[in-house]
Design an enzyme around this catalytic site. Sequence first.
Site, PDB file in Angstrom:
ATOM      1  N   TYR A 218     -48.548  37.639 -15.402  1.00  0.00           N
ATOM      2  CA  TYR A 218     -48.104  36.394 -14.614  1.00  0.00           C
ATOM      3  C   TYR A 218     -49.100  36.184 -13.549  1.00  0.00           C
ATOM      4  O   TYR A 218     -48.850  36.750 -12.593  1.00  0.00           O
ATOM      5  CB  TYR A 218     -46.709  36.358 -14.249  1.00  0.00           C
ATOM      6  CG  TYR A 218     -45.756  36.350 -15.647  1.00  0.00           C
ATOM      7  CD1 TYR A 218     -45.227  34.940 -15.812  1.00  0.00           C
ATOM      8  CD2 TYR A 218     -45.422  37.358 -16.205  1.00  0.00           C
ATOM      9  CE1 TYR A 218     -44.445  34.801 -16.758  1.00  0.00           C
ATOM     10  CE2 TYR A 218     -44.385  37.461 -17.278  1.00  0.00           C
ATOM     11  CZ  TYR A 218     -44.057  35.955 -17.625  1.00  0.00           C
ATOM     12  OH  TYR A 218     -43.042  35.926 -18.658  1.00  0.00           O
ATOM     13  N   CYS A 219     -50.034  35.183 -13.698  1.00  0.00           N
ATOM     14  CA  CYS A 219     -50.957  34.996 -12.649  1.00  0.00           C
ATOM     15  C   CYS A 219     -50.527  33.778 -11.693  1.00  0.00           C
ATOM     16  O   CYS A 219     -50.285  32.590 -12.097  1.00  0.00           O
ATOM     17  CB  CYS A 219     -51.983  34.558 -13.245  1.00  0.00           C
ATOM     18  SG  CYS A 219     -53.654  34.349 -12.004  1.00  0.00           S
ATOM     19  N   ILE A 220     -50.000  33.947 -10.434  1.00  0.00           N
ATOM     20  CA  ILE A 220     -48.915  33.455  -9.603  1.00  0.00           C
ATOM     21  C   ILE A 220     -49.722  32.971  -8.105  1.00  0.00           C
ATOM     22  O   ILE A 220     -50.185  33.784  -7.648  1.00  0.00           O
ATOM     23  CB  ILE A 220     -47.706  34.133  -9.427  1.00  0.00           C
ATOM     24  CG1 ILE A 220     -46.894  34.310 -10.528  1.00  0.00           C
ATOM     25  CG2 ILE A 220     -46.794  33.029  -8.686  1.00  0.00           C
ATOM     26  CD1 ILE A 220     -46.836  33.195 -11.717  1.00  0.00           C
TER      27      ILE A 220
END
Length: 247
Positions: A218-220
């Site tokens: 999950y690249c947030i």
Amino acid sequence: TDAGGSFYDRGHQYTSAIFVANDEERAIAEASKKALDESDRFSKPIVTPIVDAVPFYAAEEYHQDYYKKKPTHYQRYRVGSGRDRFIEKHWGQADYSSKSSDYAKPSQAEIKARLTPMQFKVTQHEGTEPPFQNEYWDNKKAGIYVDIVSGEPLFSSTDKFKSGTGWPSFTKPVQPDHIVEKKDFTMIWPRTEVRSKHADSHLGHVFSDGPEPTGLRYCINSGALRFVPVEDLEAEGYGDYLKLFQY
């Protein structure tokens, strides 16, 4: 169960009371209070007094419909004071939904007024902040990450890993039902966008190149998040997540 006030608000003026107009209402109130006290729903006795009704005086205008006039402030109070966590613990799942009566997403004008330009661009216009030049990409402190707009819990430091991308990366959300995934066709190849359920904030994207145990990354964007350190979880109403850090 609190004779001294209500959550953050302390003093007699913030205590609860049941006002009755006649003997019939008093009997109903006493029976209801007794039933709740005997239900063992709470670990402490019910201290709400039952008193005779007295003339009612409306509060000043700035107090009226405060949750409508200042929805962001009100939502921060609900989360930070522990009110929502208390309700969820004793009465069931709290509803952060923007369609519920409990949470209404603030107007774009209000969101813009309290966010930085980058936070607003990221959350409201699907922006992307620069890698390695954002607040949490290298944050190693213990705690959880909540939505910058609504305060809904999203990710935990226990699932954060160093991806080398320059953005905060997680193997999974701490509260899966607060995450919405959508197909994103803005690039040459399709991607999976990640948004918060209740504030509908753009958070980032999820990819299938992460480490075990999920294989996900999950690249947030940091701009979509607010970090709550473990030592502040209880005070800010996120005490239920302390168990993540009790080894």
